[in-house]
Design a protein around this motif. Structure first.
Motif, PDB file in Angstrom:
ATOM      1  N   GLY A  15      13.790  16.656   5.859  1.00  0.00           N
ATOM      2  CA  GLY A  15      12.937  15.613   6.431  1.00  0.00           C
ATOM      3  C   GLY A  15      13.034  14.317   5.648  1.00  0.00           C
ATOM      4  O   GLY A  15      13.075  13.227   6.225  1.00  0.00           O
ATOM      5  N   GLY A  16      13.085  14.437   4.335  1.00  0.00           N
ATOM      6  CA  GLY A  16      13.236  13.254   3.489  1.00  0.00           C
ATOM      7  C   GLY A  16      14.562  12.561   3.725  1.00  0.00           C
ATOM      8  O   GLY A  16      14.638  11.335   3.777  1.00  0.00           O
ATOM      9  N   LYS A  19      14.367  10.648   6.975  1.00  0.00           N
ATOM     10  CA  LYS A  19      13.630   9.395   6.794  1.00  0.00           C
ATOM     11  C   LYS A  19      14.491   8.345   6.108  1.00  0.00           C
ATOM     12  O   LYS A  19      14.492   7.182   6.483  1.00  0.00           O
ATOM     13  N   GLU A  20      15.214   8.780   5.092  1.00  0.00           N
ATOM     14  CA  GLU A  20      16.054   7.848   4.353  1.00  0.00           C
ATOM     15  C   GLU A  20      17.149   7.268   5.257  1.00  0.00           C
ATOM     16  O   GLU A  20      17.406   6.059   5.241  1.00  0.00           O
ATOM     17  N   ILE A  22      17.131   7.023   8.573  1.00  0.00           N
ATOM     18  CA  ILE A  22      16.504   6.136   9.551  1.00  0.00           C
ATOM     19  C   ILE A  22      16.128   4.815   8.894  1.00  0.00           C
ATOM     20  O   ILE A  22      16.330   3.742   9.467  1.00  0.00           O
ATOM     21  N   GLY A  23      15.604   4.890   7.682  1.00  0.00           N
ATOM     22  CA  GLY A  23      15.275   3.670   6.944  1.00  0.00           C
ATOM     23  C   GLY A  23      16.500   2.817   6.687  1.00  0.00           C
ATOM     24  O   GLY A  23      16.455   1.584   6.803  1.00  0.00           O
ATOM     25  N   LEU A  31      10.527   3.181   4.390  1.00  0.00           N
ATOM     26  CA  LEU A  31      10.965   4.478   4.902  1.00  0.00           C
ATOM     27  C   LEU A  31      12.086   5.053   4.033  1.00  0.00           C
ATOM     28  O   LEU A  31      12.109   6.252   3.764  1.00  0.00           O
ATOM     29  N   GLN A  32      12.985   4.205   3.566  1.00  0.00           N
ATOM     30  CA  GLN A  32      14.045   4.649   2.662  1.00  0.00           C
ATOM     31  C   GLN A  32      13.439   5.248   1.392  1.00  0.00           C
ATOM     32  O   GLN A  32      13.848   6.312   0.934  1.00  0.00           O
ATOM     33  N   GLU A  34      10.331   6.391   0.912  1.00  0.00           N
ATOM     34  CA  GLU A  34       9.604   7.634   1.205  1.00  0.00           C
ATOM     35  C   GLU A  34      10.567   8.812   1.330  1.00  0.00           C
ATOM     36  O   GLU A  34      10.307   9.896   0.811  1.00  0.00           O
ATOM     37  N   GLY A  35      11.675   8.586   2.024  1.00  0.00           N
ATOM     38  CA  GLY A  35      12.662   9.643   2.203  1.00  0.00           C
ATOM     39  C   GLY A  35      13.256  10.089   0.884  1.00  0.00           C
ATOM     40  O   GLY A  35      13.381  11.288   0.616  1.00  0.00           O
ATOM     41  N   GLU A  38      10.631  12.095  -1.042  1.00  0.00           N
ATOM     42  CA  GLU A  38      10.454  13.450  -0.511  1.00  0.00           C
ATOM     43  C   GLU A  38      11.610  14.360  -0.930  1.00  0.00           C
ATOM     44  O   GLU A  38      11.395  15.519  -1.275  1.00  0.00           O
TER      45      GLU A  38
END
Length: 71
Positions: A15-16, A19-20, A22-23, A31-32, A34-35, A38
Motif C-alpha cells: 500500500g505504501g 501511494k508513493e 501515485i504521488g 503522498l510520496q 506517506e508512501g 508506510e
C-alpha cells in the motif's frame, strides 16, 4: 511471526508503494512521503519479526542439542 502479521505487514508495504507511485505520477509530495513512510514502517516491523523468529529458532536448536547431548 504469525502468518497474519506477515500478510498485514506486506499489505502495508505494498500500500505504501502504491501511494508513493501515485504521488510520483501526480507530483504529490505529501503522498510520496506517506508512501515512503508506510513502506519503512512495514519493513521495520518485518525486520523485528524476523529477529523474533531467529531467536525462537535458536532456542529450539539449543533445546534439541541439549536433549541430544543428555540422552
Amino acid at each position: 511471526m504469525g502468518i497474519g502479521d506477515k500478510i498485514k505487514n506486506k499489505a502495508e508495504e505494498v500500500g505504501g508503494k502504491a501511494k508513493e507511485v501515485i504521488g510520483d505520477a501526480t507530483d504529490n509530495e505529501r503522498l510520496q512521503a506517506e508512501g515512503a513512510a508506510e513502506q519503512a514502517s512495514a519493513k521495520a516491523k518485518q525486520a523485528g519479526e524476523a529477529v523474533k523468529d531467529g531467536v525462537k529458532d535458536a532456542g529450539e536448536d539449543a533445546k534439541a542439542a541439549w536433549n541430544k547431548a543428555t540422552n
